[in-house]
Write an enzyme that holds these catalytic residues in place. Structure first.
Site, short mmCIF file in Angstrom:
data_model
loop_
_atom_site.label_atom_id
_atom_site.label_comp_id
_atom_site.label_asym_id
_atom_site.label_seq_id
_atom_site.Cartn_x
_atom_site.Cartn_y
_atom_site.Cartn_z
CG ASN A 15 -1.55 1.51 1.44
OD1 ASN A 15 -1.91 2.75 0.88
ND2 ASN A 15 -2.54 1.36 2.68
CE LYS A 17 0.19 3.40 4.63
NZ LYS A 17 -0.47 3.07 6.17
CG HIS A 100 -5.64 1.63 5.16
ND1 HIS A 100 -5.07 2.94 5.70
CD2 HIS A 100 -5.25 0.45 4.91
CE1 HIS A 100 -4.30 2.08 6.51
NE2 HIS A 100 -4.03 1.16 5.30
CD GLU A 102 -2.90 5.28 6.64
OE1 GLU A 102 -2.77 5.48 5.49
OE2 GLU A 102 -2.46 5.14 7.72
CD GLU A 172 -3.18 -3.39 7.45
OE1 GLU A 172 -2.70 -2.94 6.97
OE2 GLU A 172 -4.24 -1.72 7.26
N GLY A 178 2.20 2.49 10.79
CA GLY A 178 3.34 3.27 10.44
C GLY A 178 4.26 4.10 11.70
CB SER A 218 4.96 -1.25 12.14
OG SER A 218 4.66 -0.19 11.81
P1 PGA Z 1 2.60 0.39 7.76
O1 PGA Z 1 0.92 0.33 6.97
O2 PGA Z 1 2.97 -1.03 7.38
O3 PGA Z 1 3.56 1.62 7.17
O4 PGA Z 1 2.22 0.10 9.00
C1 PGA Z 1 0.14 -0.48 6.88
C2 PGA Z 1 -0.70 0.25 6.47
O5 PGA Z 1 -1.85 0.54 6.15
O6 PGA Z 1 -1.48 -1.11 5.18
#
Ligand code: PGA
Length: 264
Positions: A15, A17, A100, A102, A172, A178, A218
């Site tokens: 992803n 983003k 997601h 976000e 998640e 992140g 992460s």
């Molecule tokens: P990240 O993001 O690996 O940077 O923690 C995962 C995601 O949002 O799908």
């Protein structure tokens, strides 16, 4: 806690983003495609909408699928700024993310909207990755399984067992996305196992054994092996580490090891 050792094909998604520009994205996908040997893993990347066509031109002929980070559930009309499933398919998109964290927490998407998008994506034949997960506050109050259950029940409201075969659940935990913090393999396994039991309860055991439940938050080369060794963790949704071709490749390799173990 054990789960039937069903050989579910691992899935690793990157992803991106709101990252990369046209040339960075092209260079990244070239390195990913070039570095991908023969693999038993389903691999997808989710670039920003505006670069999807260019990325798809580069993945053409490879086994990397191109996905979208979001969609809108109406097929066309006065929805300024939105993108339909037909438009995505027109740009060679075969998979999409819904719900997601976000989009839920920054863009204020409701469970109802996530459900509408999930159904639209499945109806369009897109492999749909429904993302769910608890916040830190919810985890600290012991609500992880309840939050996951509520998001899955509403996200899958009206989704048939047949459609479920084209759906992946991404667990998640919001506090791990992140942040560099990762759920321990045991904590992630517990959550994934509870999700699989929920699917058995909502549908049946066959559906639960077949559905892929992937971890996000992460995930990186240093922790992918131990996470992907857990019986109910069928892959990963990768943010930060998917922007570095070598790291993304190493995670795919860890998933390949899982695939070999399950078959062997
Ligand atoms: P990240 O993001 O690996 O940077 O923690 C995962 C995601 O949002 O799908």
């Amino acid at each position: 806690m054990s789960t039937k050792n069903t050989p579910r094909t691992p899935f690793v998604g990157g992803n991106w983003k709101m990252n990369t520009n046209a040339s960075e994205g092209a260079a990244l996908i070239r390195s990913i495609v070039d570095g991908l040997g023969s693999t038993s893993v389903d691999v997808a990347v989710y670039p920003p909408f505006v670069y999807i066509r260019e990325i798809a031109a580069i993945t053409n002929g490879s086994s990397v699928q191109v996905g979208a980070q979001d969609l809108y559930h109406a097929s066309n009309g006065a929805f300024t700024g939105e993108i339909s499933t037909d438009m995505l398919k027109d740009c060679s998109v075969s998979t999409v993310l819904t719900g997601h964290s976000e989009r839920r927490h920054v863009l204020q998407e409701t469970n109802e909207l996530v459900n509408q998008k999930t159904k639209a994506a499945l109806n369009a034949g897109l492999t749909t990755v429904l993302c769910i997960g608890e916040t830190l506050d919810q985890r600290e109050h012991g609500k992880t399984d309840a939050v996951n259950e509520a998001q899955i029940r509403s996200g899958l409201d009206g989704v048939s067992k047949a459609d479920l075969s084209n759906l992946i659940i991404a667990y998640e935990p919001v506090w791990a996305i992140g942040t560099g913090m990762t759920a321990t393999p045991d904590d992630a396994q517990d959550a994934h196992h509870a999700i699989r039991e929920l699917i058995a309860n909502m549908y049946d055991q066959d559906a639960a054994d077949a559905i892929r439940i992937i971890y996000g938050g992460s995930m990186k080369p240093a922790n992918a092996g131990e996470l992907l060794a857990m019986p109910d963790i069928d892959g990963g949704l990768i943010g930060g580490a998917s922007l570095v071709a070598g790291d993304f490749g190493a995670i795919i390799e860890a998933a390949n090891v899982r695939a070999a173990t399950l078959v062997g």
